[in-house]
Design a protein around this motif. Structure first.
Motif, short mmCIF file in Angstrom:
data_model
loop_
_atom_site.label_atom_id
_atom_site.label_comp_id
_atom_site.label_asym_id
_atom_site.label_seq_id
_atom_site.Cartn_x
_atom_site.Cartn_y
_atom_site.Cartn_z
N CYS A 16 0.86 -1.18 0.00
CA CYS A 16 0.00 0.00 0.00
C CYS A 16 0.90 1.23 0.00
N LEU A 17 0.61 2.19 -0.88
CA LEU A 17 1.41 3.41 -0.93
C LEU A 17 1.16 4.32 0.27
N GLY A 18 0.11 4.04 1.02
CA GLY A 18 -0.18 4.85 2.19
C GLY A 18 0.57 4.40 3.42
N CYS A 19 0.41 3.14 3.81
CA CYS A 19 1.01 2.64 5.04
C CYS A 19 2.23 1.76 4.81
N GLY A 20 2.46 1.34 3.56
CA GLY A 20 3.62 0.51 3.25
C GLY A 20 3.44 -0.96 3.55
N GLN A 21 2.23 -1.36 3.98
CA GLN A 21 1.98 -2.76 4.30
C GLN A 21 1.53 -3.53 3.06
N ALA A 22 1.94 -4.80 2.99
CA ALA A 22 1.51 -5.64 1.88
C ALA A 22 0.03 -5.98 2.02
N SER A 23 -0.68 -5.95 0.90
CA SER A 23 -2.11 -6.24 0.93
C SER A 23 -2.55 -6.80 -0.41
N ARG A 24 -3.49 -7.73 -0.36
CA ARG A 24 -4.05 -8.26 -1.61
C ARG A 24 -5.30 -7.49 -2.03
N TYR A 25 -5.65 -6.45 -1.27
CA TYR A 25 -6.90 -5.74 -1.53
C TYR A 25 -6.65 -4.28 -1.92
N LEU A 26 -5.60 -4.02 -2.67
CA LEU A 26 -5.30 -2.65 -3.09
C LEU A 26 -6.30 -2.20 -4.15
N ASP A 27 -6.43 -0.84 -4.28
CA ASP A 27 -7.50 -0.32 -5.14
C ASP A 27 -7.09 0.55 -6.35
N PRO A 28 -5.96 0.61 -6.94
CA PRO A 28 -4.85 -0.33 -6.87
C PRO A 28 -3.67 0.11 -5.99
N TRP A 29 -3.78 1.26 -5.32
CA TRP A 29 -2.61 1.76 -4.60
C TRP A 29 -2.79 1.80 -3.09
N LEU A 30 -4.02 1.80 -2.60
CA LEU A 30 -4.25 1.90 -1.17
C LEU A 30 -5.00 0.68 -0.64
N CYS A 31 -4.64 0.31 0.59
CA CYS A 31 -5.38 -0.74 1.28
C CYS A 31 -6.71 -0.16 1.77
N PRO A 32 -7.65 -0.99 2.19
CA PRO A 32 -8.96 -0.47 2.62
C PRO A 32 -8.87 0.57 3.74
N LYS A 37 -9.23 6.39 5.08
CA LYS A 37 -8.60 7.60 5.62
C LYS A 37 -8.58 8.71 4.56
N LEU A 38 -8.27 8.35 3.32
CA LEU A 38 -8.27 9.33 2.24
C LEU A 38 -9.68 9.89 2.03
N ASN A 39 -10.68 9.04 2.14
CA ASN A 39 -12.07 9.49 2.00
C ASN A 39 -12.41 10.53 3.07
N ARG A 40 -11.94 10.30 4.30
CA ARG A 40 -12.18 11.28 5.37
C ARG A 40 -11.48 12.59 5.08
N GLU A 41 -10.25 12.51 4.58
CA GLU A 41 -9.50 13.73 4.28
C GLU A 41 -10.16 14.53 3.16
N LEU A 55 -7.82 20.31 -2.90
CA LEU A 55 -8.68 19.14 -2.79
C LEU A 55 -8.47 18.38 -1.48
N PHE A 56 -7.26 18.46 -0.93
CA PHE A 56 -6.95 17.76 0.32
C PHE A 56 -6.01 18.61 1.16
N PRO A 57 -6.06 18.44 2.49
CA PRO A 57 -5.01 19.03 3.32
C PRO A 57 -3.75 18.20 3.22
N MET A 58 -2.62 18.83 3.53
CA MET A 58 -1.37 18.08 3.57
C MET A 58 -1.33 17.25 4.85
N ARG A 59 -1.37 15.95 4.70
CA ARG A 59 -1.28 15.01 5.79
C ARG A 59 -0.25 13.94 5.40
N PRO A 60 0.23 13.13 6.33
CA PRO A 60 1.21 12.11 5.95
C PRO A 60 0.76 11.24 4.77
N LEU A 61 -0.53 10.85 4.76
CA LEU A 61 -1.04 10.02 3.68
C LEU A 61 -1.04 10.76 2.35
N THR A 62 -1.64 11.95 2.33
CA THR A 62 -1.73 12.68 1.06
C THR A 62 -0.35 13.13 0.58
#
Length: 237
Positions: A16-32, A37-41, A55-62
């Motif tokens: 996942c490009l957000g948290c760096g954890q491996a996941s089989r459920y990417l969308d294609p770049w973020l885990c659920p 979290k991006l939806n909340r931002e 469009l978004f505030p500067m946060r660690p994820l964005t």
């Protein structure tokens, strides 16, 4: 550690490009979890000024996602972020709908040397995504006259001097008589770059001028307040 991560990627899929954890459920770049979290931002009201939208505030994820857009060659991230922003069926879409149409999205241009290095202009990718979503058009009406050093570590005053007179307008002979010009960039920090772009159009430019960026790098005091709110709400230590 790297070996373990490679095994996790093989078993579970890419990181996942957000948290760096491996996941089989990417969308294609973020885990659920990061996608939520991006939806909340995206629901945050972000306005650097009366004529500027982000469009978004500067946060660690964005920050990580825009870093991937600019430095990892993931040009499709521009479309991904625009489609997951409030431009689509949200507050920002309603704001843009109030502007005189059509919308002329003008990307902040890259110098030729920087373009060769990246292979694309991220601001143009963002402008294209905005044009698709809003029914606008991309207009390359700005030219970068000089190469400037990276703005990342410069103060507000240094940024202003760095980009002063860096841009010039290259308008079509038959300039549209209606609509709104929206200058597009990736990050709004002090506003020095986009202000220099607006200045290039001149005081007598006949169409209204706005600014739209993916991220707003808010003042440190605002970020500190946000962190304190999160600590109170979720009990984060």
């Amino acid at each position: 550690m790297k070996f373990i991560r490679n095994v996790e990627n093989f078993v579970f899929g890419a990181e996942c490009l957000g948290c760096g954890q491996a996941s089989r459920y990417l969308d294609p770049w973020l885990c659920p979890d990061c996608a939520e979290k991006l939806n909340r931002e995206s629901k945050a009201v972000v306005s650097p000024g009366p004529d500027a939208y982000s469009l978004f505030p500067m946060r660690p994820l964005t920050r990580r996602l825009v870093h991937a857009l600019k430095y990892k060659g993931i040009s499709g991230m521009a479309t991904y972020l625009v489609q997951h922003s409030s431009v689509v069926g949200g507050t920002m879409g309603a704001e843009l709908a109030l502007l005189p149409r059509p919308l002329h999205f003008v990307p902040v241009p890259l110098h030729r040397a920087r373009f060769r290095e990246r292979g694309y202009n991220q601001a143009e990718m963002i402008a294209s995504a905005l044009a698709v979503v809003t029914g606008g058009k991309v207009c390359k009406w700005l030219h970068r006259r000089s190469f400037v050093v990276s703005q990342t570590k410069l103060s507000k005053e240094e940024r202003e001097r760095n980009v002063a007179f860096a841009f010039e307008a290259q308008l079509p002979r038959n300039l549209p008589g209606r609509g709104t010009v929206v200058v597009v960039d990736d990050v709004f920090t002090t506003g020095a770059t986009t202000a220099a772009c607006l200045d290039a159009f001149g005081r007598d430019f006949p169409l209204p001028l706005k600014v739209c960026t993916l991220l707003y790098d808010e003042p440190a005091s605002v970020v500190a307040d946000y962190a304190a709110d999160c600590q109170m709400e979720w009990g984060v230590d």
